[in-house]
Enzyme design. Sequence first.
Site, PDB file in Angstrom:
ATOM      1  N   SER A  92       0.813  -1.206   0.000  1.00  0.00           N
ATOM      2  CA  SER A  92       0.000   0.000   0.000  1.00  0.00           C
ATOM      3  C   SER A  92       0.856   1.270   0.000  1.00  0.00           C
ATOM      4  O   SER A  92       1.733   1.406  -0.849  1.00  0.00           O
ATOM      5  CB  SER A  92      -0.946  -0.065   1.198  1.00  0.00           C
ATOM      6  N   HIS A 136      -7.727  -5.512  -0.233  1.00  0.00           N
ATOM      7  CA  HIS A 136      -6.477  -4.808   0.059  1.00  0.00           C
ATOM      8  C   HIS A 136      -5.792  -5.438   1.276  1.00  0.00           C
ATOM      9  O   HIS A 136      -6.272  -5.282   2.410  1.00  0.00           O
ATOM     10  CB  HIS A 136      -6.861  -3.357   0.355  1.00  0.00           C
TER      11      HIS A 136
HETATM   12  C1  GCU Z   1      -5.365   4.759   1.756  1.00  0.00           C
HETATM   13  C2  GCU Z   1      -4.739   5.586   0.664  1.00  0.00           C
HETATM   14  C3  GCU Z   1      -3.899   4.726  -0.282  1.00  0.00           C
HETATM   15  C4  GCU Z   1      -2.916   3.877   0.509  1.00  0.00           C
HETATM   16  C5  GCU Z   1      -3.655   3.123   1.572  1.00  0.00           C
HETATM   17  C6  GCU Z   1      -2.758   2.326   2.533  1.00  0.00           C
HETATM   18  O1  GCU Z   1      -6.343   3.914   1.212  1.00  0.00           O
HETATM   19  O2  GCU Z   1      -5.759   6.265  -0.009  1.00  0.00           O
HETATM   20  O3  GCU Z   1      -3.186   5.544  -1.188  1.00  0.00           O
HETATM   21  O4  GCU Z   1      -2.196   3.037  -0.348  1.00  0.00           O
HETATM   22  O5  GCU Z   1      -4.378   3.996   2.392  1.00  0.00           O
HETATM   23  O6  GCU Z   1      -1.597   2.656   2.697  1.00  0.00           O
HETATM   24  O7  GCU Z   1      -3.284   1.395   3.153  1.00  0.00           O
END
Ligand code: GCU
Length: 420
Positions: free
Chosen positions: A257, A398
């Site tokens: 992420s 995710h």
């Molecule tokens: C949020 C953010 C993303 C990121 C994510 C994370 O969703 O919008 O850009 O990758 O957090 O780090 O879990």
Amino acid sequence: MLRLFVASLALAASAAAQPSRANYDESKVPNYQLPELLVTRAGEPVKDSAAWRSRRRPEVFALLESQMFGHAPGRPERMSFELASIDRKALGGKAVRKEVTIDIAGHKLNVLLYLPANARGKTPVFVGLNFNGNHTIHADPGIRLARRWDADKSTGKAIAATAPADTRGTRASRWQLDAIISRGYGLATVYYGDIEPDFDGMLPESVRAQYLKGAAAPAAGEWGAIGAWAWGLSRILDYLETDPDVDSKHIAVMGHSRLGKTALWAGAVDPRWALVISNDSGEGGAAISRRVFGETVADLNRAFPHWFCANYKQYSRRESDMPFDSHMLIALIAPRPVYIASAVEDRWADPKGEFLGAVAASPVWTLYGKKGVDPGPFPEIHHPTGGVVRYHVRAGVHDVTAYDWEQYLNFADEQFGRRQ
Ligand code: GCU
């Protein structure tokens, strides 16, 4: 009750970061043209790896550095490493666990390192920053509880406190430490908040504060938090190069992420990373920004103003004017191996955009006689595709899962010339 409250806070936070106006309709993706990867600013085509390395790569690097992640300093002069603990019989005798403190002029990064106990010779290592403290990556009671940053419930301000013991191992599924060790690899991790707390306005607590020289903030082309996290990763490498049990020529950087964005930039900045893994890095990572699918540049700049350099703010809602896109970030890693992974339900991160980033970066590997990811239909779930640039999309949301790690271990075996 408390857990429920914390969970609903987390939900509220992610809902705030994911506005409902985000586009998830493929038919609404604008027609776009990516900036040329293999043409120099002077308009000359880049026809071989020498021209890429000496002429085009420096231009692309300068763009990403000055417009997106910001310039970071080099290796600090005042840095020392101290072994804080060692257990040669960790994980039921399967691993050696070390805790090492990296002291950068008083700013401390706490490294947790596991190496297989039965290693004959030096061990290749995966390195990744973690979100919640070193003690969350495994239930091993010997890991020191992290001092971590949390939002104060009444003020919303970040405060540091030692994490409660019942948070041990809560992120273990994301690290698959036992599988990593049994496959003959080591794992090194640092809590990302040791480098910089992930809250806007926390610059005084960041390692970046040491470099301000009296200024209130870094200049517009200087590093943001992601630049600092990537810089911190290089300091872990500095330590690992001194550890006689580590094969410092085979060290992979992995991130999920926002830390996947960080891993890609770390790979671009520091050629010592022998392999780079971006897990669900999304916008500002592997995903093509010009698709304006899921998260956008404006969303990043609004919700996380501390992540990128100040120059990046000018690209909110102006994706098509950006002189760069994610294919250029990925290409900076060539000719080293890079793995880009997505999760099919993680539409906010735009899985197809991540795939297309890998495809559009691949011509640079071709210049080196290496295979990247072929253009073509978006791959099926659980069908890794490509060569030295590899891509997969897995089922689910995710996250980092056992499936993801299995692919990363297979990829490292293959790319590092180890048996499969
Ligand atoms: C949020 C953010 C993303 C990121 C994510 C994370 O969703 O919008 O850009 O990758 O957090 O780090 O879990």
